[in-house]
Design an enzyme around this catalytic site. Structure first.
Site, PDB file in Angstrom:
ATOM      1  N   ARG A 187     -14.797  12.311  61.124  1.00  0.00           N
ATOM      2  CA  ARG A 187     -15.029  12.697  59.726  1.00  0.00           C
ATOM      3  C   ARG A 187     -16.399  12.241  59.254  1.00  0.00           C
ATOM      4  O   ARG A 187     -17.071  12.957  58.486  1.00  0.00           O
ATOM      5  CB  ARG A 187     -13.926  12.132  58.833  1.00  0.00           C
ATOM      6  N   LYS A 289     -16.816  12.573  52.635  1.00  0.00           N
ATOM      7  CA  LYS A 289     -16.633  11.288  51.951  1.00  0.00           C
ATOM      8  C   LYS A 289     -17.982  10.681  51.550  1.00  0.00           C
ATOM      9  O   LYS A 289     -18.331   9.549  51.922  1.00  0.00           O
ATOM     10  CB  LYS A 289     -15.837  10.333  52.839  1.00  0.00           C
ATOM     11  N   GLU A 325      -6.805  17.103  44.127  1.00  0.00           N
ATOM     12  CA  GLU A 325      -6.362  15.811  44.637  1.00  0.00           C
ATOM     13  C   GLU A 325      -6.463  14.761  43.550  1.00  0.00           C
ATOM     14  O   GLU A 325      -7.015  14.997  42.472  1.00  0.00           O
ATOM     15  CB  GLU A 325      -7.155  15.389  45.874  1.00  0.00           C
TER      16      GLU A 325
END
Length: 442
Positions: A187, A289, A325
């Protein structure tokens, strides 16, 4: 790292070096406290205050006191540290030598029963640098402490940075487990490509996490008392004025022992659906992220908490109709045998806990759907829960939308509790890991 200029003037003096008459020593420690002198020297070398105190008390001073008197030489009113003292200091600062004593001290001095989710600096951190050619140098474990950055660093001026989060867990036999660290590495590589940064290889990332966890093993809580939260960071640390990628990049890892993320502990959460602010937009960076995704949610989060809610649930930025989210975790909705969660279409982070829960749920016989989830469907759900590295699997007791509060099923007989027990059982080594997710690092 402390500078000698921050030391009290009474602690400093300018004298001739006892080894070279022409050399000026800009400062020298005074002699009235050996322990304090060594403590300050360790701080200058980058050690944390707690680690420095422990080193001085348990290792360095006893070593010096047991040696010959020649290990300290006096020059006027000042002490000079000669070879034995320097050797003791360097050995104590060396992580490999230090780790032996740490293993003897099985746990750090922490009130594990009252551990929350806050920063508690551990002994060591990891650091590795990379230039624009994309090659990372050999990283190293070093004492936890401040880092030096140019005021024009890319991360400070343009937010060129990413972070990850994963945990180390203590087994009943004292061993330590990591949960899917390769997925965090992958990721980070995806996010780094989006943010025009080089990234460590999967092997480099996992090795760095392993080294950090082992160096801080005594900070991994006892079984059932929490976990060691590990925070890898990748940032543009080189100086840059015009809008462009930084000329240098730094990869850091630090850690902190933690327990429950929410102040409610394991009690059901109360969420508020935000309609004014967006978390992410199409074509943006919501799916990676990056550090720039998180500060913008603080205003909505603070407002929700001031009204008594646990966290904020965001809707899509275009139509304000579909779930996205929560501030720091993914959301799931259950009705009948169907578990639905918003698809990761670029605005939603692909959570590693999310991915794990989807796989476990399917193995348990649930029909899992990754798709657009209308807010109306949420209001008709039987169960709602959140997933994330920090929150693990957290039950949602209620959601408030347009001043209407809807409650959901919670408790021991829920799917959420069953999924939580299986996931945590795997992470802590209580349940056989048939997925190959855990990595034992002892």
């Amino acid at each position: 790292m402390l500078s000698p200029y921050f030391l009290p003037p009474s602690r400093l003096t300018s004298v001739k070096s006892p080894h070279c008459a022409s050399a000026e020593a800009p400062f020298r420690w005074r002699s009235w406290s050996l322990e304090r002198d060594l403590l300050l020297l360790l701080l200058l070398l980058g050690s944390s205050p707690q680690a420095a105190r422990e080193l001085v008390k348990a290792k360095i001073v006893p070593s010096l006191r047991n040696g010959s008197r020649s290990s300290l030489s006096k020059c006027g009113g000042c002490w000079g540290y000669t070879s034995q003292a320097a050797s003791s200091l360097l050995q104590a600062c060396d992580p490999s030598a230090y780790s032996t004593r740490k293993e003897e001290d099985e746990y750090a001095d922490v009130d594990w029963d009252n551990l929350g989710f806050g920063l508690m600096p551990t002994d060591y951190m990891y650091q590795m640098k990379c230039t624009q050619n994309g090659t990372f140098e050999q990283g190293q474990v070093r004492p936890y402490g401040n880092i030096e950055l140019s005021p024009s660093a890319g991360v400070l001026n343009y937010g060129q940075g990413l972070f990850e989060g994963l945990k180390a867990y203590r087994k009943e036999n004292g061993g330590v487990l990591l949960f899917r660290p390769d997925q965090n590495a992958i990721r980070m590589k995806v996010g780094a490509d989006r943010m025009c940064m080089p990234a460590p290889t999967v092997e480099q990332f996992v090795d760095a996490v392993r080294e950090t966890a082992l160096a801080n093993k005594r900070w991994v809580p006892p079984p059932g008392k929490g976990s060691l939260y590990i925070r890898p960071l990748l940032m543009g640390s080189g100086p840059i004025l015009g809008l462009a990628p930084a000329p240098e990049f730094t990869f850091l890892i630090y850690s902190s022992p933690v327990r429950n993320y929410f102040k409610e502990g394991t009690a059901p959460l109360s969420l508020y659906i935000e309609e004014e602010f967006d978390r992410a937009s199409r074509g943006g960076t919501g799916g990676v992220k990056t550090i720039t995704n998180y500060a913008p949610v603080l205003k909505a989060l603070a407002r929700a908490k001031s009204r008594g809610f646990s966290d904020v649930l965001y809707l899509d930025s275009v139509d304000k109709k579909n779930l996205e989210e929560v501030s720091s975790c993914n959301i799931f909705v259950l009705k009948g045998n169907v578990i639905s969660t918003p698809a990761t279409n670029g605005t939603i982070l692909s959570g590693i806990t999310r991915k794990s829960i989807i796989e476990i749920s399917r193995d348990l016989g649930y029909q899992v759907e990754e798709r657009a989830v209308p807010v109306e469907e949420l209001m008709e759900a039987e169960e709602v829960f959140c997933t994330g590295t920090a929150v693990v699997v957290a039950s949602v007791g209620s959601v408030t939308y347009k001043d209407k509060r809807i409650e959901f099923r919670t408790g021991a007989e829920t799917a959420c509790k069953r999924l939580y027990d299986i996931l945590v059982g795997i992470q802590m080594g209580h349940i056989e890991d048939k997925y190959g997710w855990v990595v034992e690092i002892n």
